[in-house]
Design an enzyme around this catalytic site. Structure first.
Site, PDB file in Angstrom:
ATOM      1  N   HIS A 312       0.853  -1.198   0.000  1.00  0.00           N
ATOM      2  CA  HIS A 312       0.000   0.000   0.000  1.00  0.00           C
ATOM      3  C   HIS A 312       0.877   1.232   0.000  1.00  0.00           C
ATOM      4  CE1 HIS A 312      -3.034   2.932   1.336  1.00  0.00           C
ATOM      5  NE2 HIS A 312      -3.937   2.069   0.918  1.00  0.00           N
ATOM      6  N   ASP A 370      -7.765  -4.388  -0.572  1.00  0.00           N
ATOM      7  CA  ASP A 370      -8.289  -4.570  -1.927  1.00  0.00           C
ATOM      8  C   ASP A 370      -8.239  -6.025  -2.363  1.00  0.00           C
ATOM      9  OD1 ASP A 370      -8.761  -1.750  -2.438  1.00  0.00           O
ATOM     10  OD2 ASP A 370      -6.596  -1.549  -2.456  1.00  0.00           O
TER      11      ASP A 370
END
Length: 436
Positions: A312, A370
């Site tokens: 991330h 995600d």
């Protein structure tokens, strides 16, 4: 207007063009200090250069705190893990909007208000029918949310606190209805009206998946998973779409236009499309026996293959939302008996390798939210075209909280980034017949 909670934390010196300047340093309750450069241009005649504003604090906020190095995400001081385990999305909405967890009476009143606002103006159904049947649901959402200002113009006066609250409740209540309508329209099924005896997430799932021919029966495991997804996506500090909402709001635009602007920004693949990209990667891999070969290609930099759904930009440690999402993903797979689904078996194998392979551990390429949300949403029956719509539904409350905070900030000004100009200097106009 709210009072600033920033405190003086010394000064910083800048040497520029033969002179020395002093600028205040400000501290918050958590996180890095900030250099107050509001008078930089006045004093030095120079701008800062910060593409993407990645080193710039655009505002003072007390809503959401992120520490990417430590893997921390808090809403109003409450960790995301605690909220995902113990709270509901609607309770988290109250927390983000009003700053505290609600008492029972406050929660009952808030729930009633949201529930009573879930219906949309009947003429909006005609508005939907102006779109092509194959229109992307996010394209539809950009249009219909912006159009709310035409249907609910009695709550667009941003100077009136009561109208701001009504608009806030309307957006939280009606965007699930509009999102479900966008989904139903895209698959050619009739719109389903909301029911006031169902909870927020149950109501949304019913509007998406029920048909007139039979009654919809909510599954508590699936409802909990989607509700958790909504909690985990509700806010994420000053990201691109939130900054877009604030920038639009800084001009005095009505709340519906501001949220539509946020939806448009979220539609970008670099922002809201990450879970869809992760799912597409799993489809490219195809079967479990190809996972090891794909991982080798990821490790080989000459291949230029990225591992989607891992790592991330903000979190340099484990994404704090990922653990809660992992629990819900496996709960959904167990409930639906989908562990034998080829695509999901690929995901489970890839997850196992990523959590044990020294290469991924060293580079801190842990599965992020995600990765797990894409798996979960597919298992729940949503097409990939709806993934970003669901993200927008959840993030609406964060956008509203940030928008309200901006309007109450005594230091708020219309957004006006500056630039370093590198184009042509002044030149004389040449008539067309004399140009070469």
């Amino acid at each position: 207007m709210r009072e600033s909670k920033m405190k003086p934390a010394g000064t910083a010196s800048l040497k520029y063009d033969g002179k020395e300047y002093e600028f205040p340093v400000l501290s918050g309750t958590q996180g890095p200090n900030g250099l107050d450069i509001r008078k930089l241009y006045d004093q030095t005649g120079a701008f800062t250069y910060d593409p993407g504003f990645t080193s710039t604090s655009s505002t003072e906020s007390n809503i959401t705190f992120i520490d990417g190095d430590k893997g921390v995400l808090q809403y109003r001081g409450y960790t995301i893990a605690d909220l995902a385990e113990h709270s509901t999305f609607l309770e988290s909405c109250y927390l983000l909007l009003y700053g505290e967890l609600p008492t029972k009476s406050h929660m009952d009143s808030f729930t009633t208000s949201i529930t009573r606002h879930t219906m949309v103006h009947d003429q909006m159904a005609s508005f939907f029918r102006g779109f092509r049947r194959d229109a992307h649901p996010m394209a539809i959402m950009c249009g219909v949310v912006g159009a709310m200002a035409a249907f609910y113009h009695d709550s667009t006066d941003i100077t009136d606190p009561k109208q701001r609250e009504i608009a806030s409740h309307r957006l939280i209540a009606k965007i699930p209805t509009l999102a479900a309508m966008a989904y139903k329209y895209s698959i050619g099924q009739p719109f389903v009206y909301p029911k006031n005896d169902l909870g927020y997430t149950e109501n949304f799932m019913r509007m998406c998946f029920s048909v007139p021919a039979e009654e919809y029966k909510p599954n508590p495991v699936l409802t909990k998973a989607l509700d958790t997804i909504f909690i985990l996506h509700a806010d994420h500090e000053q990201n691109a779409s939130t900054s877009t909402v604030r920038l639009a709001g800084s001009s005095g635009a009505n709340p519906f236009a501001c949220i539509a602007a946020g939806i448009a920004c979220l539609w970008g693949p670099a922002h809201g499309g990450a879970n869809e990209a992760a799912l597409k990667m799993l489809e490219e891999i195809g079967t479990v026996d190809k996972v090891a070969d794909y991982v080798k290609k990821v490790k080989d930099k000459t291949q230029g293959i990225r591992l989607m759904g891992f790592g991330h930009r903000v979190y340099k440690n484990y994404d704090p939302r990922a653990k809660a999402m992992q629990i819900q993903a496996h709960a959904v797979l167990d409930e639906l008996g989908l562990h034998d689904d080829p695509l999901l078996k690929v995901a489970i194998e890839l997850e196992k390798i990523a959590l044990s392979d020294p290469y991924f551990i060293e580079k801190k390429l842990y599965p992020n939210i995600d990765f797990y949300s894409g798996i979960t949403l597919k298992a729940l029956g949503f097409p990939t075209s709806m993934f970003t719509v669901l993200f927008a539904l959840a993030r609406t409350v964060g956008w509203i909280a940030q928008w309200k905070e901006m309007l109450e900030d005594p230091h708020q000004k219309i957004g006006r980034p500056r630039q370093i100009y590198t184009g042509a200097t002044e030149r004389a106009y040449i008539p067309q017949d004399k140009r070469k």
